[in-house]
Design an enzyme around this catalytic site. Structure first.
Site, PDB file in Angstrom:
ATOM      1  N   MET A 119       0.892  -1.145  -0.111  1.00 58.90           N
ATOM      2  CA  MET A 119       0.016   0.024   0.084  1.00 58.90           C
ATOM      3  C   MET A 119       0.908   1.223  -0.056  1.00 58.90           C
ATOM      4  SD  MET A 119      -3.395  -0.974   2.068  1.00 58.90           S
ATOM      5  CE  MET A 119      -2.895  -0.668   3.913  1.00 58.90           C
ATOM      6  N   GLY A 120       2.137   1.168  -0.390  1.00 62.03           N
ATOM      7  CA  GLY A 120       3.317   2.246  -0.407  1.00 62.03           C
ATOM      8  C   GLY A 120       3.492   2.671   1.079  1.00 62.03           C
ATOM      9  N   LEU A 146       6.840   3.160   1.442  1.00 62.35           N
ATOM     10  CA  LEU A 146       7.644   1.885   1.554  1.00 62.35           C
ATOM     11  C   LEU A 146       8.694   2.077   2.675  1.00 62.35           C
ATOM     12  CD1 LEU A 146       8.060   1.233  -2.196  1.00 62.35           C
ATOM     13  CD2 LEU A 146       6.351   0.324  -0.526  1.00 62.35           C
ATOM     14  N   HIS A 147       8.874   1.156   3.345  1.00 58.35           N
ATOM     15  CA  HIS A 147      10.214   1.278   4.280  1.00 58.35           C
ATOM     16  C   HIS A 147      10.912  -0.011   4.091  1.00 58.35           C
ATOM     17  CE1 HIS A 147       7.674  -2.180   6.207  1.00 58.35           C
ATOM     18  NE2 HIS A 147       6.841  -1.125   6.481  1.00 58.35           N
ATOM     19  N   HIS A 181       9.483  -3.274   3.371  1.00 61.03           N
ATOM     20  CA  HIS A 181       8.947  -3.618   1.851  1.00 61.03           C
ATOM     21  C   HIS A 181      10.273  -3.949   0.914  1.00 61.03           C
ATOM     22  CE1 HIS A 181       5.546  -0.920   3.232  1.00 61.03           C
ATOM     23  NE2 HIS A 181       5.017  -1.829   3.007  1.00 61.03           N
ATOM     24  N   GLN A 232     -10.491  -2.678   2.487  1.00 57.39           N
ATOM     25  CA  GLN A 232      -9.898  -3.150   3.737  1.00 57.39           C
ATOM     26  C   GLN A 232      -9.959  -2.211   4.837  1.00 57.39           C
ATOM     27  OE1 GLN A 232      -6.003  -4.270   1.700  1.00 57.39           O
ATOM     28  NE2 GLN A 232      -5.154  -3.793   3.779  1.00 57.39           N
ATOM     29  N   ASP A 272       2.640  -9.501   8.866  1.00 59.41           N
ATOM     30  CA  ASP A 272       1.102  -9.730   8.829  1.00 59.41           C
ATOM     31  C   ASP A 272       1.036 -11.215   8.590  1.00 59.41           C
ATOM     32  OD1 ASP A 272       0.157  -6.890   8.727  1.00 59.41           O
ATOM     33  OD2 ASP A 272       1.564  -6.982   6.974  1.00 59.41           O
ATOM     34  N   MET A 311       8.723  -3.317  11.391  1.00 64.37           N
ATOM     35  CA  MET A 311       8.488  -1.989  10.655  1.00 64.37           C
ATOM     36  C   MET A 311       6.950  -2.186   9.971  1.00 64.37           C
ATOM     37  SD  MET A 311      12.228  -1.665   8.569  1.00 64.37           S
ATOM     38  CE  MET A 311      13.711  -1.923   9.451  1.00 64.37           C
TER      39      MET A 311
HETATM   40  O1  PAF Z   1      -0.040  -6.026   3.596  1.00 60.85           O
HETATM   41  C1  PAF Z   1      -0.693  -4.668   2.580  1.00 60.85           C
HETATM   42  O2  PAF Z   1      -0.048  -3.907   2.641  1.00 60.85           O
HETATM   43  C2  PAF Z   1      -2.035  -5.073   2.112  1.00 60.85           C
HETATM   44  O3  PAF Z   1      -2.724  -5.771   3.134  1.00 60.85           O
HETATM   45  C3  PAF Z   1      -1.916  -5.596   0.672  1.00 60.85           C
HETATM   46  C4  PAF Z   1      -1.601  -7.095   0.876  1.00 60.85           C
HETATM   47  C5  PAF Z   1      -0.781  -4.871  -0.138  1.00 60.85           C
HETATM   48  C6  PAF Z   1      -3.190  -5.619   0.228  1.00 60.85           C
HETATM   49  O4  PAF Z   1      -3.786  -4.431   0.170  1.00 60.85           O
END
Ligand code: PAF
Length: 279
Positions: free
Chosen positions: A31-32, A34-35, A38, A62, A151, A185
């Site tokens: 979802m951007g 970024l750290h 990612h 979500q 996650d 993070m």
């Molecule tokens: O983990 C995330 O950043 C989001 O839940 C994902 C997997 C990109 C879905 O929007």
């Protein structure tokens, strides 16, 4: 530094990916904001193929209406520079109407690993995640898709989704990236005020303490209760769960059986943190 190209439609994405198909493609859904966590996903993807696409889409489905969809950090230009340094090949940054056109009426919904934990507190969450992840995997048709263990429940949900829908993609799990004090993070760490950030840094120690107590013979139920109380003592405002679960199914455990996972969600002020560790 050459910045990665940005595709904003599924048609552009497919066109850009097409010459790379023969070598293999990896997708890193994000979802951007970024750290380094990612960027670790991008690095793990680069170990498998030179062609790494990163999706950046703050997925509205979500988030519940009272959650942080509007304030979620959106930093596309900075993200693009980080991805250039990480040698990512392409960014897929669709507009909401590309992913959710007028009249959108389809939801992917899971039971199994989506039951309980996050769903008890964010009932909308996994339907939104499963729907967008299914769409991204169908749009990009990657050989590999990278997900962080941060996650953990989401990772199991995605694995189940891919298996149940027979999607031809290998899901690669990447270990949690942590700050020097052990805080996992997360883009949402940016919400923490300095005093809250100090409290957040104590989460890691409490989790390790819960695990070492179980190793010394404390029962699961007692260790969970200890963890919740210790987080309150450490300055957390509330604790959604401290749960020891089967690491593969997330079934609740009353007696420790391996492989198990400790999963935690707790709030400081307006920020909700989640974390997990192997037991
Ligand atoms: O983990 C995330 O950043 C989001 O839940 C994902 C997997 C990109 C879905 O929007």
């Amino acid at each position: 530094m050459t910045l990665p190209a940005i595709a904003t439609t599924v048609a552009e994405l497919r066109r850009a990916l097409s010459p790379w198909r023969k070598d293999g493609i990896a997708l890193v859904p994000t979802m951007g904001a970024l750290h380094d966590g990612h960027l670790a996903l991008v690095a793990a993807a680069k170990e498998r193929t030179p062609h790494v696409a990163v999706s950046i889409f703050v997925n509205p489905t979500q988030f519940a209406p009272h959650e942080d969809f509007n304030s979620y950090p959106r930093t596309l230009e900075a993200d693009r520079e980080k991805l250039a340094r990480a040698n990512a090949s392409l960014i897929f940054a669709p507009f909401a109407r590309e992913m959710y056109p007028d009249g959108f009426a389809t939801t992917v919904s899971l039971k199994g690993p989506a039951m309980g934990l996050e769903t008890d507190f964010r009932p909308h969450f996994f339907d939104g995640v499963a729907t967008i992840v299914a769409k991204l995997l169908i749009a990009a048709a990657p050989d590999y898709a990278m997900f962080g263990e941060k996650d953990y429940q989401q990772l199991l949900v995605v694995r189940r989704l891919v298996q149940d829908l027979n999607l031809p993609v290998e899901i690669i799990a990447v270990p949690v990236a942590r700050e020097s004090d052990g805080l996992a993070m997360s883009s949402r760490n940016a919400y923490l005020a300095p005093a809250e950030r100090v409290v957040a840094g104590r989460l890691n120690g409490v989790m390790k303490d819960v695990i070492s107590r179980m190793a010394r013979g404390t029962g699961v139920v007692e260790a969970q209760a200890f963890g919740a109380a210790a987080l309150k003592d450490a300055g957390f405002d509330s604790v959604d769960y401290v749960a020891v679960r089967d690491a593969q199914t997330l079934a609740p455990l009353t007696v420790l059986q391996e492989p198990a996972r400790l999963l935690v969600a707790a709030r400081i002020g307006k920020t909700r943190l989640i974390d997990n560790m192997a037991v």
